[in-house]
Design an enzyme around this catalytic site. Structure first.
Site, PDB file in Angstrom:
ATOM      1  N   SER A  27     -36.071  -9.177  25.174  1.00 55.95           N
ATOM      2  CA  SER A  27     -37.473  -8.782  24.990  1.00 55.95           C
ATOM      3  C   SER A  27     -37.905  -7.849  26.108  1.00 55.95           C
ATOM      4  O   SER A  27     -37.594  -8.079  27.275  1.00 55.95           O
ATOM      5  CB  SER A  27     -38.393 -10.002  25.024  1.00 55.95           C
TER       6      SER A  27
ATOM      7  N   HIS B  61     -37.426  -7.845  17.278  1.00 59.62           N
ATOM      8  CA  HIS B  61     -35.995  -7.711  17.573  1.00 59.62           C
ATOM      9  C   HIS B  61     -35.369  -6.756  16.554  1.00 59.62           C
ATOM     10  O   HIS B  61     -35.076  -7.139  15.433  1.00 59.62           O
ATOM     11  CB  HIS B  61     -35.284  -9.066  17.501  1.00 59.62           C
TER      12      HIS B  61
ATOM     13  N   HIS C   6     -30.109 -15.296  17.211  1.00 63.38           N
ATOM     14  CA  HIS C   6     -30.203 -16.545  17.957  1.00 63.38           C
ATOM     15  C   HIS C   6     -29.715 -17.712  17.095  1.00 63.38           C
ATOM     16  O   HIS C   6     -29.834 -17.676  15.872  1.00 63.38           O
ATOM     17  CB  HIS C   6     -31.667 -16.805  18.361  1.00 63.38           C
TER      18      HIS C   6
ATOM     19  N   TYR D  60     -31.135 -20.494  16.764  1.00 68.60           N
ATOM     20  CA  TYR D  60     -32.251 -21.130  16.044  1.00 68.60           C
ATOM     21  C   TYR D  60     -32.592 -20.429  14.724  1.00 68.60           C
ATOM     22  O   TYR D  60     -33.331 -20.958  13.909  1.00 68.60           O
ATOM     23  CB  TYR D  60     -33.516 -21.239  16.928  1.00 68.60           C
ATOM     24  N   GLU D  61     -32.065 -19.216  14.525  1.00 70.26           N
ATOM     25  CA  GLU D  61     -32.315 -18.542  13.253  1.00 70.26           C
ATOM     26  C   GLU D  61     -31.481 -19.135  12.125  1.00 70.26           C
ATOM     27  O   GLU D  61     -31.670 -18.784  10.961  1.00 70.26           O
ATOM     28  CB  GLU D  61     -32.041 -17.041  13.397  1.00 70.26           C
TER      29      GLU D  61
ATOM     30  N   ALA E  72     -35.580 -12.623  28.028  1.00 70.11           N
ATOM     31  CA  ALA E  72     -36.827 -13.147  28.582  1.00 70.11           C
ATOM     32  C   ALA E  72     -36.616 -14.653  28.753  1.00 70.11           C
ATOM     33  O   ALA E  72     -35.965 -15.279  27.913  1.00 70.11           O
ATOM     34  CB  ALA E  72     -37.975 -12.883  27.626  1.00 70.11           C
TER      35      ALA E  72
ATOM     36  N   MET F 155     -33.470 -19.255  25.138  1.00 67.81           N
ATOM     37  CA  MET F 155     -32.868 -19.642  23.853  1.00 67.81           C
ATOM     38  C   MET F 155     -31.722 -18.711  23.450  1.00 67.81           C
ATOM     39  O   MET F 155     -31.413 -18.574  22.263  1.00 67.81           O
ATOM     40  CB  MET F 155     -33.936 -19.634  22.753  1.00 67.81           C
ATOM     41  N   SER F 156     -31.117 -18.045  24.419  1.00 62.03           N
ATOM     42  CA  SER F 156     -30.029 -17.112  24.086  1.00 62.03           C
ATOM     43  C   SER F 156     -29.033 -17.082  25.238  1.00 62.03           C
ATOM     44  O   SER F 156     -29.065 -17.938  26.118  1.00 62.03           O
ATOM     45  CB  SER F 156     -30.604 -15.702  23.869  1.00 62.03           C
TER      46      SER F 156
ATOM     47  N   ASN G  23     -42.832 -16.008  31.522  1.00 59.88           N
ATOM     48  CA  ASN G  23     -43.877 -17.046  31.597  1.00 59.88           C
ATOM     49  C   ASN G  23     -43.330 -18.179  32.457  1.00 59.88           C
ATOM     50  O   ASN G  23     -42.119 -18.267  32.646  1.00 59.88           O
ATOM     51  CB  ASN G  23     -44.164 -17.587  30.185  1.00 59.88           C
TER      52      ASN G  23
ATOM     53  N   HIS H 163     -45.453 -16.788  22.196  1.00 62.09           N
ATOM     54  CA  HIS H 163     -44.542 -15.649  22.067  1.00 62.09           C
ATOM     55  C   HIS H 163     -45.263 -14.355  22.454  1.00 62.09           C
ATOM     56  O   HIS H 163     -44.650 -13.422  22.973  1.00 62.09           O
ATOM     57  CB  HIS H 163     -44.014 -15.583  20.626  1.00 62.09           C
TER      58      HIS H 163
HETATM   59  N1  HPA Z   1     -38.640 -21.400  27.074  1.00 63.15           N
HETATM   60  C1  HPA Z   1     -37.595 -21.042  26.306  1.00 63.15           C
HETATM   61  N2  HPA Z   1     -37.320 -19.783  26.012  1.00 63.15           N
HETATM   62  C2  HPA Z   1     -38.119 -18.835  26.515  1.00 63.15           C
HETATM   63  C3  HPA Z   1     -39.222 -19.141  27.324  1.00 63.15           C
HETATM   64  C4  HPA Z   1     -39.487 -20.499  27.621  1.00 63.15           C
HETATM   65  O1  HPA Z   1     -40.437 -20.846  28.339  1.00 63.15           O
HETATM   66  N3  HPA Z   1     -39.808 -17.951  27.663  1.00 63.15           N
HETATM   67  C5  HPA Z   1     -39.066 -16.973  27.076  1.00 63.15           C
HETATM   68  N4  HPA Z   1     -38.059 -17.494  26.377  1.00 63.15           N
END
Ligand code: HPA
Length: 274
Positions: A31, A62, A84, A86-87, A114, A212-213, A236, A248
Site C-alpha cells: 500500500s 491493489h 493475500h 485472506y482472499e 503496510a 497480513m502479507s 497505523n 483501511h
Molecule cells: N494489522 C494487520 N495488518 C495491517 C495493519 C494492522 O494493524 N495495518 C496495516 N496492515
C-alpha cells in the site's frame, strides 16, 4: 518433475515471450507504493488477468500486473499488487508470483507492505526495515509435496532477511536522511484487524509490527535461495496500542502521505544494490 514446479514453469513458458530481460531484483509493492512503477524506465508489463491460472487480487487499491523496467541500471520486475491468503487463495497460489519471478531470473526479493505498529516507540508514517519475521500463525506455503527443483524440504531460515542487504538499506536511509526503524514483522491471516489481546500476544512473542502479507512470500523466496530484504510502512498503531479504531482508510491515507519518501528510499536502495 514435482506438480508445483510443473505448474509454475508451465506458466513461465507461456509468458516468457513478454518478459523483456532477466531481472536482477523482484520488488513487491505494498500500500502506498502502488505508483512506484510509474517512476521507472518501463520496458514492458504483463497484467495478471492475462496470465492463465494466475491469482488476481480482489482488494480495492491493489492493481494487478508485473511491470518490467530499469531503476538506474538495475533491471527490475515489479509486482504491482499482490494476493493475500485472506482472499481465499491457497498459500501455494499466494506465493506463485514469487516463484515465477525467480524463474524469470530474479536473485533478490525486495518486499514492502503496510503494517500496524506494535512497538510503542513507532509512529504512524514510520518506515521499519524487517530484520526477521514470525510466521507460525499462518500455514506455511511449503506445506505439501516439496518441489525439489525450488529448494530443500527443510530450508534454513536463520538469515531470512539478508544481513548485507540490511546494512545497505541502513546506509541508504542515513544518506537520504530518512529515519528508519527496524524490527520483527508478524504475519496474521486477517482479514479482520487484530484484537488488543492478540496484539499483546504479538508483542510478548517479540513482534514490532503486524500485517497480513509478506512473511509467506519471504519463506518461498528463502526456499529458492533468494536474497531477501523488506521495508514496512507503519500505517497505523496496532489495535489497543492507542485509542483510535483501525480502518483501511487510515492505512491508505498514512501510506499515501509518506509515499514520496518511501519511493525515494526504495529507489535508491535498488539503484545502488550491491
Ligand atoms: N494489522 C494487520 N495488518 C495491517 C495493519 C494492522 O494493524 N495495518 C496495516 N496492515
Amino acid at each position: 518433475m514435482s506438480q508445483v514446479y510443473e505448474n509454475v514453469s508451465s506458466i513461465y513458458e507461456r509468458i516468457k515471450g513478454s518478459v523483456p530481460f532477466c531481472p536482477k531484483v523482484a520488488l513487491v509493492l505494498g500500500s502506498g507504493l502502488g505508483d512506484f512503477a510509474e517512476m521507472i524506465e518501463k520496458k514492458g508489463e504483463i497484467p495478471y488477468s492475462e496470465i492463465p491460472d494466475f491469482p488476481v487480487s480482489t482488494v480495492p487499491g491493489h492493481k494487478g500486473k508485473f511491470v518490467f523496467g530499469y531503476v538506474g541500471q538495475v533491471p527490475v520486475v515489479i509486482m504491482q499488487g499482490r494476493v493475500h491468503y485472506y482472499e481465499g487463495y491457497a498459500m501455494e497460489q499466494v506465493v506463485l508470483p514469487i516463484r515465477l519471478m525467480k524463474l524469470m531470473g530474479a536473485q533478490v526479493l525486495f518486499v514492502t507492505n503496510a503494517a500496524g505498529g506494535v512497538n510503542e516507540k513507532f509512529q504512524p508514517g514510520d518506515f521499519m526495515m524487517l530484520t526477521d519475521h514470525i510466521a507460525q500463525f499462518i500455514p506455511s506455503p511449503l506445506i505439501g509435496e516439496n518441489p525439489p527443483e525450488f529448494g530443500p524440504r527443510f530450508p534454513d531460515m536463520s538469515n531470512a532477511y539478508d544481513g548485507k542487504l540490511q546494512e545497505h538499506i541502513r546506509k541508504i536511509a542515513r544518506t537520504l536522511n530518512i529515519p528508519l526503524q527496524e524490527g520483527i514483522y508478524l504475519q496474521f491471516t486477517g482479514p479482520a484487524y487484530e484484537t488488543p489481546a492478540e496484539i499483546r500476544m504479538a508483542k510478548t512473542a517479540g513482534a514490532d509490527a503486524v500485517g497480513m502479507s509478506t512473511a509467506c512470500e519471504v519463506i518461498a523466496a528463502n526456499h529458492m535461495g533468494m536474497c531477501v530484504c523488506g521495508i514496512s510502512c507503519i500505517s497505523n498503531m496496532a489495535s489497543g496500542i492507542n485509542e483510535t479504531p483501525l480502518s483501511h482508510v487510515e492505512v491508505q491515507e498514512t501510506a499515501d502521505r509518506v509515499a514520496p519518501d518511501f519511493k525515494k528510499l526504495v529507489w535508491h536502495v535498488i539503484e545502488q544494490m550491491p
